[in-house]
Design a protein around this motif. Structure first.
Motif, mmCIF file in Angstrom:
data_model
loop_
_atom_site.group_PDB
_atom_site.id
_atom_site.type_symbol
_atom_site.label_atom_id
_atom_site.label_comp_id
_atom_site.label_asym_id
_atom_site.label_seq_id
_atom_site.Cartn_x
_atom_site.Cartn_y
_atom_site.Cartn_z
ATOM 1 N N SER A 113 0.820 -1.208 0.000
ATOM 2 C CA SER A 113 0.000 0.000 0.000
ATOM 3 C C SER A 113 0.859 1.265 0.000
ATOM 4 N N GLN A 114 2.001 1.205 0.688
ATOM 5 C CA GLN A 114 2.883 2.361 0.800
ATOM 6 C C GLN A 114 3.978 2.367 -0.274
ATOM 7 N N CYS A 115 3.898 1.394 -1.205
ATOM 8 C CA CYS A 115 4.858 1.286 -2.306
ATOM 9 C C CYS A 115 6.296 1.155 -1.810
ATOM 10 N N GLU A 116 6.492 0.448 -0.716
ATOM 11 C CA GLU A 116 7.826 0.202 -0.170
ATOM 12 C C GLU A 116 8.335 -1.136 -0.718
ATOM 13 N N PHE A 117 8.681 -1.141 -1.968
ATOM 14 C CA PHE A 117 9.023 -2.383 -2.659
ATOM 15 C C PHE A 117 10.370 -2.949 -2.220
ATOM 16 N N GLU A 118 11.325 -2.091 -1.900
ATOM 17 C CA GLU A 118 12.625 -2.581 -1.458
ATOM 18 C C GLU A 118 12.506 -3.349 -0.147
ATOM 19 N N LEU A 138 0.319 2.559 -11.190
ATOM 20 C CA LEU A 138 -0.825 3.006 -11.986
ATOM 21 C C LEU A 138 -2.096 3.177 -11.152
ATOM 22 N N LEU A 139 -2.029 2.825 -9.865
ATOM 23 C CA LEU A 139 -3.230 2.859 -9.035
ATOM 24 C C LEU A 139 -3.476 4.237 -8.437
ATOM 25 N N PRO A 140 -4.743 4.659 -8.329
ATOM 26 C CA PRO A 140 -5.062 5.892 -7.603
ATOM 27 C C PRO A 140 -4.837 5.693 -6.108
ATOM 28 N N SER A 141 -4.748 6.776 -5.350
ATOM 29 C CA SER A 141 -4.403 6.703 -3.926
ATOM 30 C C SER A 141 -5.404 5.893 -3.116
ATOM 31 N N ASN A 142 -6.707 5.973 -3.451
ATOM 32 C CA ASN A 142 -7.695 5.221 -2.675
ATOM 33 C C ASN A 142 -7.554 3.714 -2.881
ATOM 34 N N TYR A 143 -7.154 3.300 -4.076
ATOM 35 C CA TYR A 143 -6.933 1.880 -4.332
ATOM 36 C C TYR A 143 -5.695 1.388 -3.579
ATOM 37 N N LYS A 144 -4.646 2.227 -3.544
ATOM 38 C CA LYS A 144 -3.444 1.840 -2.797
ATOM 39 C C LYS A 144 -3.776 1.672 -1.320
#
Length: 246
Positions: A113-118, A138-144
């Protein structure tokens, strides 16, 4: 970093091609997986619970998810659990595994959700991390936000398919598919998905509007290598969130 899971967890290589099958659930003879059948029917219902504190009655609400298991799948997975305990790990417990899988699901879904892929390295297969990053960008903030599952908001967890197989070099692997139902307060459009509309529930009562939450589903697959001498770690090799990561 080890997964916050049950006894014995594995860092599986990000990719391998199983060629010899032993016991497998929903895996074709070619060694490629088929899309899993839908899990047991789940029904969401708002159930009111009452408790008293110093004579005052308080109103509480709870969402209950009821699963109706398929008898054949239930029996088949129990056979797999027995074989895992007999030939791979005598201390294996599906109850402990399920509890650990819930913790791992909550942790990884928050990172996603926070895009912390590392931070997912060592927890999620490397090739899968790259695919997730492409989709999340590509996702909007509410989807994340809806990807994140708080431990207290996980309503129901159930094991799905179980597989035991070998690769070309004779290495032994076990995979367990887990399904999760969880609530989110993220605002999702009414017409974006049939599942969003069906499972929307109101939490709380009293003054003002009740909080509206959505019941979503997710599928995470955990794999571990049981070859002698390999660290007993589990790795997530598949992640699906209903209609969010299509």
């Amino acid at each position: 970093m080890a997964l916050p899971m049950v006894r014995g967890c594995c860092r599986l290589p990000s990719s391998f091609s199983p060629s010899r099958l032993f016991l497998i659930g929903n895996i074709a003879l070619s060694g490629k997986t088929r899309p899993p059948r839908s899990s047991a029917a789940a029904v969401a219902a708002a159930v009111r619970l009452f408790s008293s504190d110093q004579g005052d009655q308080r109103h509480k609400q709870k969402v209950v998810v009821v699963g109706i298991p398929n008898p054949f799948i239930w029996f088949r997975t129990r056979v797999y659990y027995f074989l895992i305990r007999t030939y791979f790990d005598k201390d294996f417990s599906i109850e402990e595994f399920t509890e650990g899988a819930k913790q791992a699901f909550s942790h990884v879904s928050r990172l996603l959700s926070q895009c912390e892929f590392e931070a997912m390295e060592g927890l999620v297969a490397k090739d899968l991390i790259g695919k997730l990053e492409e989709k999340c960008n590509l996702l909007p903030s509410n989807y994340k936000r809806a990807l994140s599952a708080d431990p207290d908001e996980i309503m129901y967890t159930t094991p799905g398919d179980v597989g035991i197989f070998y690769d070309d070099n004779g290495r032994k692997f076990v995979s367990i598919l887990m399904r999760f139902w969880y609530l989110t307060s993220a605002q999702l459009p009414e017409d974006s998905s049939e599942s969003f509309r069906i499972f929307k529930v109101a939490i709380g009562e009293g003054e003002g509007e009740p909080e509206t939450k959505t019941l979503l589903t997710a599928i995470y697959e955990f794999q571990r290598e049981f070859t002698k001498g390999v660290a007993p770690d589990w790795t997530i090799t598949r992640i699906e969130h209903s209609k969010l990561l299509d």
